[in-house]
Enzyme design. Structure first.
Site, PDB file in Angstrom:
ATOM      1  N   HIS A 145      52.172  37.259  43.836  1.00  0.00           N
ATOM      2  CA  HIS A 145      51.128  36.795  42.895  1.00  0.00           C
ATOM      3  C   HIS A 145      51.254  37.597  41.609  1.00  0.00           C
ATOM      4  O   HIS A 145      50.850  38.758  41.542  1.00  0.00           O
ATOM      5  CB  HIS A 145      49.726  36.997  43.492  1.00  0.00           C
ATOM      6  CG  HIS A 145      48.628  36.449  42.623  1.00  0.00           C
ATOM      7  ND1 HIS A 145      47.674  35.590  43.099  1.00  0.00           N
ATOM      8  CD2 HIS A 145      48.323  36.649  41.317  1.00  0.00           C
ATOM      9  CE1 HIS A 145      46.833  35.268  42.120  1.00  0.00           C
ATOM     10  NE2 HIS A 145      47.203  35.917  41.024  1.00  0.00           N
ATOM     11  N   HIS A 157      51.149  37.483  37.106  1.00  0.00           N
ATOM     12  CA  HIS A 157      50.954  36.849  35.791  1.00  0.00           C
ATOM     13  C   HIS A 157      51.924  37.475  34.803  1.00  0.00           C
ATOM     14  O   HIS A 157      51.867  38.684  34.554  1.00  0.00           O
ATOM     15  CB  HIS A 157      49.523  37.070  35.287  1.00  0.00           C
ATOM     16  CG  HIS A 157      48.499  36.474  36.189  1.00  0.00           C
ATOM     17  ND1 HIS A 157      48.040  35.186  36.042  1.00  0.00           N
ATOM     18  CD2 HIS A 157      47.873  36.967  37.287  1.00  0.00           C
ATOM     19  CE1 HIS A 157      47.166  34.919  36.998  1.00  0.00           C
ATOM     20  NE2 HIS A 157      47.043  35.986  37.768  1.00  0.00           N
ATOM     21  N   LYS A 173      48.767  25.891  42.654  1.00  0.00           N
ATOM     22  CA  LYS A 173      47.655  26.844  42.570  1.00  0.00           C
ATOM     23  C   LYS A 173      46.362  26.105  42.273  1.00  0.00           C
ATOM     24  O   LYS A 173      46.281  25.324  41.320  1.00  0.00           O
ATOM     25  CB  LYS A 173      47.950  27.863  41.461  1.00  0.00           C
ATOM     26  CG  LYS A 173      46.857  28.885  41.207  1.00  0.00           C
ATOM     27  CD  LYS A 173      46.830  29.985  42.271  1.00  0.00           C
ATOM     28  CE  LYS A 173      45.598  30.877  42.163  1.00  0.00           C
ATOM     29  NZ  LYS A 173      45.726  31.945  41.201  1.00  0.00           N
ATOM     30  N   HIS A 222      42.633  30.453  44.283  1.00  0.00           N
ATOM     31  CA  HIS A 222      41.728  31.460  43.740  1.00  0.00           C
ATOM     32  C   HIS A 222      40.415  31.185  44.455  1.00  0.00           C
ATOM     33  O   HIS A 222      39.701  30.257  44.124  1.00  0.00           O
ATOM     34  CB  HIS A 222      41.574  31.338  42.218  1.00  0.00           C
ATOM     35  CG  HIS A 222      40.706  32.420  41.660  1.00  0.00           C
ATOM     36  ND1 HIS A 222      41.205  33.468  40.922  1.00  0.00           N
ATOM     37  CD2 HIS A 222      39.373  32.656  41.797  1.00  0.00           C
ATOM     38  CE1 HIS A 222      40.208  34.303  40.616  1.00  0.00           C
ATOM     39  NE2 HIS A 222      39.081  33.822  41.133  1.00  0.00           N
ATOM     40  N   HIS A 233      44.579  37.357  46.364  1.00  0.00           N
ATOM     41  CA  HIS A 233      43.792  38.564  46.048  1.00  0.00           C
ATOM     42  C   HIS A 233      42.469  38.630  46.795  1.00  0.00           C
ATOM     43  O   HIS A 233      41.397  38.652  46.187  1.00  0.00           O
ATOM     44  CB  HIS A 233      43.593  38.709  44.523  1.00  0.00           C
ATOM     45  CG  HIS A 233      43.285  37.425  43.779  1.00  0.00           C
ATOM     46  ND1 HIS A 233      42.264  36.573  44.127  1.00  0.00           N
ATOM     47  CD2 HIS A 233      43.869  36.869  42.689  1.00  0.00           C
ATOM     48  CE1 HIS A 233      42.249  35.549  43.294  1.00  0.00           C
ATOM     49  NE2 HIS A 233      43.214  35.704  42.417  1.00  0.00           N
ATOM     50  N   ASP A 261      48.730  40.479  41.608  1.00  0.00           N
ATOM     51  CA  ASP A 261      47.820  39.897  40.611  1.00  0.00           C
ATOM     52  C   ASP A 261      47.865  40.716  39.319  1.00  0.00           C
ATOM     53  O   ASP A 261      46.877  40.801  38.587  1.00  0.00           O
ATOM     54  CB  ASP A 261      46.381  39.787  41.137  1.00  0.00           C
ATOM     55  CG  ASP A 261      45.493  38.923  40.228  1.00  0.00           C
ATOM     56  OD1 ASP A 261      46.047  38.111  39.455  1.00  0.00           O
ATOM     57  OD2 ASP A 261      44.266  39.077  40.291  1.00  0.00           O
TER      58      ASP A 261
HETATM   59  C1  NCD Z   1      43.897  36.754  35.990  1.00  0.00           C
HETATM   60  C2  NCD Z   1      44.468  36.579  34.585  1.00  0.00           C
HETATM   61  O1  NCD Z   1      44.153  37.401  33.718  1.00  0.00           O
HETATM   62  O2  NCD Z   1      45.230  35.639  34.362  1.00  0.00           O
HETATM   63  N1  NCD Z   1      42.756  37.612  35.904  1.00  0.00           N
HETATM   64  C3  NCD Z   1      42.200  38.296  36.939  1.00  0.00           C
HETATM   65  O3  NCD Z   1      41.145  38.895  36.729  1.00  0.00           O
HETATM   66  N2  NCD Z   1      42.760  38.372  38.108  1.00  0.00           N
HETATM   67  C4  NCD Z   1      43.583  35.433  36.576  1.00  0.00           C
HETATM   68  C5  NCD Z   1      43.324  35.481  38.078  1.00  0.00           C
HETATM   69  O4  NCD Z   1      44.229  35.673  38.870  1.00  0.00           O
HETATM   70  O5  NCD Z   1      42.164  35.332  38.471  1.00  0.00           O
HETATM   71 ZN    ZN Z   2      45.942  36.084  39.437  1.00  0.00          ZN
END
Ligand code: NCD
Ligand code: ZN
Length: 346
Positions: free
Chosen positions: A15, A17, A101, A138, A176, A249
Site C-alpha cells: 500500500h 502513495h 481500490k 479504505h 491500513h 500507506d
Molecule cells: C492518504 C493520502 O494522502 O493519499 N492519506 C492518509 O491519511 N492515509 C490516503 C489514504 O490512504 O487514506
Molecule cells: Zn493510503
C-alpha cells in the site's frame, strides 16, 4: 561484540502513495532502496480509473526510477460510482491493474470521486469475484455524523460484512487497519480477507497525536487510535498469521500542507519503513516473524511469486534525517530527526 543482523527475503509494500511528477521522482528512491514491488494507490487528481490511465502512470513511474533501481509498480484502479465491469476486466486481464481500490467518497485524501454507495459497484464486485481480482478497501464510513474514531468499526458493520455475504469469494484487503475491531474481524474470517498494517499504526496512538500538543505529522486516515488498538495491531502483525502483511500507506504531503490550519492527512514512512517495522517486531520479541509479514504473506494473498533477492538489516544506531526534499519544499519523515536502531545495510 559483533553487530546483530537480520537477512530477509526482499519485501514488498502492499500500500503506497507515490503521487506524480516531481514529488514522485523525489520519493521513489526511498521506496525502491528496499522494496521490490509496491501496490500503487490510484488517488491522483484526476484518479487512475482506466487501463490506459494505469499504463500511462506506470510508464511515468518507470521513467522516474533511479537508474540502477529494479522496482515493479503494481497498479490499481480507482473505483467510482460509474466504474465499468468490462473496462476493469480488460485492465485486469491485460495486467494493467492487479487490484481495484474502493474509497468511500469523502473518506480521505483525494477520495471525492470515490463510491457514494457500495450498491453502485455491485456489478463490478461481482465481476471481480469471478476473476479473482482483489478489492482493496479504505475501510471507513465517510458519514460526517459518525465520530472519526468509530468510522472503521462502522464500515465493517454497514459495508464490509454485507458485501462479504453478498460476494463470499471476493478477495478483499482491508487497508491500513487501525482498530482492535478490524483485527478481530479479519481473524474471524474463514477466507478471502486480509489486512495491511502500517508502521505508524503499530507505533503511535492518539495520545501521541494530540496528548502533548497537536502533531500534524502523525495525522492520517484512518486516524491513529487508542493504546489497546495499537496492541491488537502489534499482536496480529507479529503473530505469524498470514492474513496480515506490510503496507506502509506512506503518503507524502509537503510540510507546508501538513503544518497548516487545515493539515492534510497522510504520514510519510517510506524513508525508514522496514527499519521501523523491525523495531516493532523486535520489541514484541518476534523478529523471526518479520519476513513472513514483510515478504511472504502479501505475495501469497495476491497469488504472486515471492522475491528471490534478500535484504539485510543491522542493529546499529543511526540518525534518521528529518526530511526528504521535494520540488519547492520538503516532506517530513515519520520519526525523522530521531535515532533509529535498525539500519538497512547496503
Ligand atoms: C492518504 C493520502 O494522502 O493519499 N492519506 C492518509 O491519511 N492515509 C490516503 C489514504 O490512504 O487514506
Ligand atoms: Zn493510503
Amino acid at each position: 561484540m559483533t553487530e546483530q543482523s537480520l537477512t530477509l527475503r526482499q519485501p514488498d509494500d502492499w500500500h503506497l502513495h507515490l503521487r506524480d511528477d516531481g514529488v514522485m521522482a523525489a520519493v521513489l528512491p526511498d521506496t525502491c532502496r528496499v522494496f521490490a514491488r509496491a501496490i500503487i494507490m490510484p488517488n491522483l487528481t484526476p484518479p487512475v480509473r482506466t487501463a490506459a490511465d494505469a499504463l500511462a502512470y506506470r510508464a511515468r513511474i518507470m521513467a522516474a526510477l533511479p537508474q540502477t533501481a529494479t522496482f515493479e509498480p503494481l497498479m490499481t484502479c480507482y473505483l467510482t460510482d460509474t466504474a465499468d465491469p468490462d473496462e476493469i476486466e480488460r485492465g485486469y486481464a491485460s495486467g494493467a491493474f492487479v487490484a481495484a481500490k474502493l474509497y468511500p467518497a469523502g473518506a480521505t485524501t483525494n477520495s471525492d470521486a470515490g463510491v457514494t454507495d457500495i450498491a453502485h459497484v455491485h456489478g463490478v464486485l461481482e465481476r471481480m469475484e469471478r476473476l479473482g481480482m482483489p478489492l482493496l478497501v479504505h475501510g471507513e464510513v465517510a458519514d460526517p455524523d459518525v465520530d472519526i474514531f468509530d468510522r472503521e468499526a462502522l464500515f465493517i458493520e454497514r459495508v464490509l460484512a454485507p458485501t462479504r455475504r453478498r460476494f463470499p469469494a471476493l478477495k478483499i484487503v482491508m487497508e491500513h487497519v487501525s482498530t482492535a475491531e478490524a483485527v478481530a474481524y479479519v481473524k474471524a474470517a474463514e477466507s478471502h480477507l486480509a489486512a495491511t498494517v502500517t508502521a505508524h499504526h503499530l507505533m503511535v496512538t492518539r495520545n501521541d497525536l494530540l496528548g502533548s500538543g497537536i502533531r500534524p505529522h502523525l495525522f492520517c486516515m484512518p486516524v491513529v487510535k487508542r493504546s489497546s488498538d495499537r496492541q491488537a495491531l502489534i499482536a496480529a502483525a507479529t503473530s505469524g498469521d498470514s492474513r496480515f502483511f506490510l503496507g506502509t500507506d506512506s503518503a507524502p504531503h509537503p510540510l507546508r500542507d501538513k503544518e497548516a490550519a487545515i493539515g492534510r492527512a497522510g504520514v510519510y514512512t517510506a524513508a525508514a519503513a522496514l527499519e521501523l517495522y523491525a523495531e516493532v517486531f523486535e520489541e514484541a520479541g518476534a523478529l523471526s516473524a518479520l519476513e513472513g509479514f514483510a515478504s511472504v504473506n502479501g505475495p501469497r494473498f495476491y497469488g504472486l511469486p515471492v522475491n528471490q533477492k534478500t535484504v539485510s538489516l543491522v542493529r546499529r544506531d543511526w540518525h534518521h534525517p528529518e526530511t526528504t526534499p521535494l520540488p519547492g519544499g520538503v516532506v517530513h519523515r515519520f520519526r525523522g530527526g530521531e535515532t533509529l536502531r535498525w539500519q538497512v545495510s547496503v
